[in-house]
Write an enzyme that holds these catalytic residues in place. Sequence first.
Site, short mmCIF file in Angstrom:
data_model
loop_
_atom_site.label_atom_id
_atom_site.label_comp_id
_atom_site.label_asym_id
_atom_site.label_seq_id
_atom_site.Cartn_x
_atom_site.Cartn_y
_atom_site.Cartn_z
N HIS A 1 20.93 43.67 32.44
CA HIS A 1 19.69 43.49 31.72
C HIS A 1 19.94 42.37 30.66
CE1 HIS A 1 17.06 44.05 28.12
NE2 HIS A 1 16.19 44.29 29.14
N GLU B 1 14.90 51.12 39.44
CA GLU B 1 14.25 49.90 38.56
C GLU B 1 15.31 49.41 37.80
OE1 GLU B 1 12.80 47.45 35.68
OE2 GLU B 1 13.88 49.52 35.23
N HIS C 1 15.40 54.03 35.96
CA HIS C 1 15.60 53.13 34.96
C HIS C 1 16.92 52.75 35.06
CE1 HIS C 1 15.46 50.97 30.53
NE2 HIS C 1 15.11 50.12 31.70
N ASP D 1 17.58 45.30 36.69
CA ASP D 1 17.26 43.88 36.19
C ASP D 1 18.30 43.11 36.93
OD1 ASP D 1 15.20 44.42 33.86
OD2 ASP D 1 17.08 45.60 33.57
#
Length: 261
Positions: free
Chosen positions: A58, A43, A16, A45
């Site tokens: 993010h 993972e 993450h 954004d």
Amino acid sequence: MTSTMFRPGSPVVLAHRGGTVGVAENSRQAVENMLACGVTTMETDLRATSDGVAVLAHDVTLERRFADPRRVSDVTWWELDLIRDVDHEPALRLVDVLAEYPGLRLNLDVKSDDVVAPTLRAVREAAAADRVCLTSFSSRRLAIAERVTRGRTVLGTGMADAARLLAESRGLVQLARRSTTAAPTTGRAVQVPLRFKGVDVVTPRFLELAHERGHVVHVWTINDPGEMHRLLDLGVDGIVTDDPAAAVAVWAERGLEPAPL
């Protein structure tokens, strides 16, 4: 699945934001740390700067990470590249991450409409379609990605599609049929939390339905080793975690590799 990035029956660890335990999120240090652990899937954004550059971020604003109240979309890449975050790390462009880490796989959550085109452009320029999964809460953004990539990259499912699958798994067939969007094609990455508004999402029936349709199911964000074991016993295809080292240890206990071979 359109590539070997995610495969049913081969559970994968997804770090993450590169992993946030002991390192700065979305930083080169995080990427290098996860790769050193043996995790090759990040993972993260994406948001766009005012001049159309896709960056790993993010939040809507720079407040939390850069102590700057402006929105990411209010600054140019040149301006963002001059400042450092609270861990003294620079922001990262998607194009640079793809170029600097050719062995890295990226699960990319496209956070806003304005970052769709810069993301697709960066992936195309890096010839990275086979090591990227594009996902979003928005089914509309994913439909655009599907048209542009023409099946060359793995796609996620939007929130509406995940909600429909959840409704079906709970026997609420009529509710599921009310959706105005078409069901996604097979081979998607269904990425969901354990629970949503107090409702258990990741159940045996939910997994069964997803697998029947050729999807893989990834669960976010799980940091407890015991919960990782439980989810793997249940049959999930991947776990998003802040602690890639802990996940690697769980995978090793089970005789699994943390990344697809």
